[in-house]
Design an enzyme around this catalytic site. Structure first.
Site, PDB file in Angstrom:
ATOM      1  N   ASP A  39      46.762  58.478  19.344  1.00  0.00           N
ATOM      2  CA  ASP A  39      46.697  59.929  19.550  1.00  0.00           C
ATOM      3  C   ASP A  39      45.512  60.476  18.745  1.00  0.00           C
ATOM      4  OD1 ASP A  39      47.314  62.604  19.873  1.00  0.00           O
ATOM      5  OD2 ASP A  39      49.105  62.566  18.630  1.00  0.00           O
ATOM      6  N   PHE A  90      52.805  65.823  24.757  1.00  0.00           N
ATOM      7  CA  PHE A  90      53.788  64.993  24.055  1.00  0.00           C
ATOM      8  C   PHE A  90      54.663  64.239  25.055  1.00  0.00           C
ATOM      9  CE2 PHE A  90      57.723  64.157  21.739  1.00  0.00           C
ATOM     10  CZ  PHE A  90      57.191  63.473  20.652  1.00  0.00           C
TER      11      PHE A  90
HETATM   12  P1  IMP Z   1      47.991  58.900  15.636  1.00  0.00           P
HETATM   13  O1  IMP Z   1      47.997  58.491  14.192  1.00  0.00           O
HETATM   14  O2  IMP Z   1      47.862  60.395  15.802  1.00  0.00           O
HETATM   15  O3  IMP Z   1      46.966  58.156  16.483  1.00  0.00           O
HETATM   16  O4  IMP Z   1      49.418  58.625  16.239  1.00  0.00           O
HETATM   17  C1  IMP Z   1      49.949  57.386  16.209  1.00  0.00           C
HETATM   18  C2  IMP Z   1      51.444  57.325  16.377  1.00  0.00           C
HETATM   19  O5  IMP Z   1      52.079  58.602  16.571  1.00  0.00           O
HETATM   20  C3  IMP Z   1      51.758  56.545  17.620  1.00  0.00           C
HETATM   21  O6  IMP Z   1      51.739  55.167  17.365  1.00  0.00           O
HETATM   22  C4  IMP Z   1      53.119  57.064  17.991  1.00  0.00           C
HETATM   23  O7  IMP Z   1      54.113  56.333  17.316  1.00  0.00           O
HETATM   24  C5  IMP Z   1      53.093  58.496  17.550  1.00  0.00           C
HETATM   25  N1  IMP Z   1      52.776  59.379  18.713  1.00  0.00           N
HETATM   26  C6  IMP Z   1      51.557  59.845  19.087  1.00  0.00           C
HETATM   27  N2  IMP Z   1      51.643  60.600  20.204  1.00  0.00           N
HETATM   28  C7  IMP Z   1      52.952  60.584  20.570  1.00  0.00           C
HETATM   29  C8  IMP Z   1      53.678  61.176  21.671  1.00  0.00           C
HETATM   30  O8  IMP Z   1      53.156  61.852  22.564  1.00  0.00           O
HETATM   31  N3  IMP Z   1      55.022  60.917  21.694  1.00  0.00           N
HETATM   32  C9  IMP Z   1      55.656  60.168  20.740  1.00  0.00           C
HETATM   33  N4  IMP Z   1      55.009  59.602  19.704  1.00  0.00           N
HETATM   34  C10 IMP Z   1      53.670  59.802  19.620  1.00  0.00           C
END
Ligand code: IMP
Ligand code: MG
Length: 180
Positions: free
Chosen positions: A108, A157
């Site tokens: 994300d 989300f």
């Molecule tokens: P980042 O650090 O923002 O890249 O997010 C990483 C982690 O956040 C992912 O491995 C997911 O576990 C969680 N995450 C990110 N986007 C979503 C979503 O849309 N739904 C549920 N979990 C998410």
């Protein structure tokens, strides 16, 4: 796929990617990884918790020797990345001189991998690549290179297939998106 919307706590979600489409994509990614790693005895490094289902399906489609290991990171609260990344369980296996493939459910903001990749590289693997079923390019803004990607999706989300909303929804076979 069920066309029914679902409710998890206070939020409603509608169908987004069905199980069949997800499985087809998992097989496509596995084919690429088979080509690149079939004779390399790679280590799949699964980032818990969200990646458990994807990792399980992916490795079932890998032909050749491989090892699977787990780390646990946490960043999300509700429907938002907190930016505060915690390593709840770090790397315990020796990955020195091994070909490592990080397995993520979704990239994300890229904050989790920006923190984790230097930790993994400090253990001197022979190579390190990233595989994620889903990527939100709008949020990521090129912060991290994802070598194997299933679906590029908008910055909404989602839940299901390992991904949760406050702990709920991980068991769903399909992926659902939050109702706007
Ligand atoms: P980042 O650090 O923002 O890249 O997010 C990483 C982690 O956040 C992912 O491995 C997911 O576990 C969680 N995450 C990110 N986007 C979503 C979503 O849309 N739904 C549920 N979990 C998410
Ligand atoms: Mg995750």
């Amino acid at each position: 796929m069920s066309s029914i919307q679902i409710k998890l706590n206070d939020k409603t979600f509608v169908p987004y990617l069905d199980a069949q489409k997800i499985q087809e994509e998992v097989k496509k990614i596995a084919t690429q990884i088979n080509t690149d790693y079939h004779d390399k005895n790679p280590v799949f490094l699964c980032i818990l918790s969200g990646s458990f289902m994807f990792c399980s399906d992916l490795v079932k489609n890998f032909c050749g020797d491989c090892e699977i290991t787990f780390v646990r990171m946490s960043s999300y609260e509700g429907t938002q990345s907190t930016g505060n990344i915690t390593t709840l369980m770090g790397i315990v296996e020796d990955i020195k001189d091994r070909h490592v493939i990080i397995i993520e459910d979704i990239v994300d903001t890229g904050n989790t991998l920006s923190k984790f990749i230097p930790e993994a590289l400090s253990l001197k693997p022979a190579s390190l690549k990233v595989c994620s079923l889903l990527v939100k390019p709008e949020a990521l803004q090129d912060k991290v290179k994802v070598d194997y990607v299933g679906f590029s999706i908008p910055n909404d989300f989602i839940v299901g297939y390992g991904l949760d909303y406050d702990g709920l929804g991980r068991n769903l076979q399909d992926i659902y998106v939050i109702k706007g």
